[in-house]
Design an enzyme around this catalytic site. Sequence first.
Site, PDB file in Angstrom:
ATOM      1  N   HIS A 123       0.879  -1.177   0.000  1.00  0.00           N
ATOM      2  CA  HIS A 123       0.000   0.000   0.000  1.00  0.00           C
ATOM      3  C   HIS A 123       0.922   1.235   0.000  1.00  0.00           C
ATOM      4  O   HIS A 123       2.037   1.179   0.543  1.00  0.00           O
ATOM      5  CB  HIS A 123      -0.821  -0.054   1.294  1.00  0.00           C
ATOM      6  N   ASP A 200       3.471  -4.218   7.827  1.00  0.00           N
ATOM      7  CA  ASP A 200       2.203  -3.489   7.746  1.00  0.00           C
ATOM      8  C   ASP A 200       1.093  -4.519   7.981  1.00  0.00           C
ATOM      9  O   ASP A 200       0.792  -5.335   7.098  1.00  0.00           O
ATOM     10  CB  ASP A 200       2.109  -2.842   6.356  1.00  0.00           C
ATOM     11  N   GLN A 203      -4.116  -5.162   7.088  1.00  0.00           N
ATOM     12  CA  GLN A 203      -5.098  -6.124   6.561  1.00  0.00           C
ATOM     13  C   GLN A 203      -4.986  -7.493   7.236  1.00  0.00           C
ATOM     14  O   GLN A 203      -5.730  -8.409   6.885  1.00  0.00           O
ATOM     15  CB  GLN A 203      -4.906  -6.291   5.043  1.00  0.00           C
ATOM     16  N   LYS A 226     -10.163  -0.885  10.805  1.00  0.00           N
ATOM     17  CA  LYS A 226     -10.324  -2.089   9.978  1.00  0.00           C
ATOM     18  C   LYS A 226     -10.632  -3.299  10.853  1.00  0.00           C
ATOM     19  O   LYS A 226     -10.731  -4.422  10.377  1.00  0.00           O
ATOM     20  CB  LYS A 226      -9.054  -2.329   9.161  1.00  0.00           C
ATOM     21  N   CYS A 364      -4.686   2.315  -3.646  1.00  0.00           N
ATOM     22  CA  CYS A 364      -3.448   2.862  -3.063  1.00  0.00           C
ATOM     23  C   CYS A 364      -2.283   1.896  -3.246  1.00  0.00           C
ATOM     24  O   CYS A 364      -1.461   1.703  -2.332  1.00  0.00           O
ATOM     25  CB  CYS A 364      -3.616   3.194  -1.585  1.00  0.00           C
TER      26      CYS A 364
HETATM   27  N1  PLP Z   1      -1.692  -0.675   4.663  1.00  0.00           N
HETATM   28  C1  PLP Z   1      -2.615  -1.434   4.084  1.00  0.00           C
HETATM   29  C2  PLP Z   1      -2.240  -2.794   3.587  1.00  0.00           C
HETATM   30  C3  PLP Z   1      -3.919  -0.950   3.944  1.00  0.00           C
HETATM   31  O1  PLP Z   1      -4.843  -1.700   3.352  1.00  0.00           O
HETATM   32  C4  PLP Z   1      -4.231   0.342   4.428  1.00  0.00           C
HETATM   33  C5  PLP Z   1      -5.586   0.907   4.252  1.00  0.00           C
HETATM   34  O2  PLP Z   1      -6.336   0.523   3.396  1.00  0.00           O
HETATM   35  C6  PLP Z   1      -3.229   1.070   5.036  1.00  0.00           C
HETATM   36  C7  PLP Z   1      -1.983   0.537   5.149  1.00  0.00           C
HETATM   37  C8  PLP Z   1      -3.481   2.439   5.576  1.00  0.00           C
HETATM   38  O3  PLP Z   1      -4.264   2.359   6.694  1.00  0.00           O
HETATM   39  P1  PLP Z   1      -4.859   3.697   7.377  1.00  0.00           P
HETATM   40  O4  PLP Z   1      -5.537   4.453   6.282  1.00  0.00           O
HETATM   41  O5  PLP Z   1      -5.778   3.158   8.398  1.00  0.00           O
HETATM   42  O6  PLP Z   1      -3.704   4.430   7.949  1.00  0.00           O
END
Ligand code: PLP
Length: 405
Positions: A123, A200, A203, A226, A364
């Site tokens: 992401h 990260d 998910q 999430k 993203c």
């Molecule tokens: N990393 C991953 C894999 C994501 O799917 C997301 C959000 O969709 C994020 C990071 C960013 O998360 P946040 O917008 O809650 O900071």
Amino acid sequence: MTLDIQKIRADFPILQQKIYNRTLVYFDNAATTQRPQQVIDALNATYTTFYGNIHRAAHFLADKATAAYEETRDKVKNLINAESREQIIFTKGTTESINLAAFAFGEAFVKEGDEIIVSEMEHHSNIVPWQLMAGRKGAKIVMLPIDDNGRLKIELLDELISPKTKLIAVAHVSNVLGTINPIAEIAQIAHNKSIRILVDGAQAAPHLKIDVQALDVDFYALSAHKMYGPNGVGVLYGKKELLEQLPPYQGGGEMISEVKFSGTIYNELPYKFEAGTPNISGVIAFGAAIDYLLSVGIENLATWEHELLEYATSKLLAIPGLKIYGTQAQKSGVISFNVDGVHFFDLGTMLDKFGIAVRTGHHCADPLMDHFNIQGTVRASFAVYNTKEEIDVFVESLKKVISMF
Ligand code: PLP
């Protein structure tokens, strides 16, 4: 244990409504999940009965709010099996957690010419913070590629790791492909070469049992919104000896133990990284979301979501011209797809008119889109409250939409 999904659904007020006079089918859970009444009640209770600013004032409301806020820290510690509560830093989400880690790690350990390995399926929030840091430090980002099935080519790590490599940044679960990456294995490869790993977990934390000690990761980031929790709350976990070596990310109240114009002494962990008034009610309500997750049972939830994934995958694959991106056996409940001759945006817009919420676009993850030479996909992503009947409605509606084009 078999879950009573109808009972779970009844906990989520937002799911009870109709959209365009049709029953809502919410398949955008990878973007954000919905909240059960228990979380909404916790948020409400904070504001109506014990709201005050935490850690500072010696009065009843502040004490009670502080205790509830700190209780969530213990719940997160237990949820991800961290060694100690000092290693749980509250942020506003995964994005801020990774920015914090990238900034502070960069300041402490990265020099000109050093390298950070970032996977191709990340992401943007696990790419751009490293690029920003690399720009400041004169460091370089090296990409760890995937194959066309959405598997990370970790066998290339031996080649990609150089004496200049400082850290590997990788998602536990891809938000587009659903691939569950072999984090423990990657961490071992990294540590054998004295390299750090940031995971990260945005998910993964909503769907898998996380054990940061078993995974042996240096940093782990997640977002409450999430995980059936409030938005504006996230966590950065870090190994204690590592966090202790990092400078603060932001300055302000709470992160100090003494301030003089001649210099400042920083507070101890985790407060060194929690400058200013945090999202007090959100963190407290996140505690209720964790209780909710545990009451459902993360293993039960994972089993149900896997059943939904398999059911939806086989139905979707029966549609002529439909291609799914991400076909790994180790996969969470995310299905990204395109249909020959129909733009993903048109599919998403028309599905919305049937009351079905999916995500469309690049999610993203531009580098991942480039890998597949596409602009975007439709993404359906599941949570524990979803049902096979909803998948039937989704697939039938999708067929109708396709036939219109
Ligand atoms: N990393 C991953 C894999 C994501 O799917 C997301 C959000 O969709 C994020 C990071 C960013 O998360 P946040 O917008 O809650 O900071």
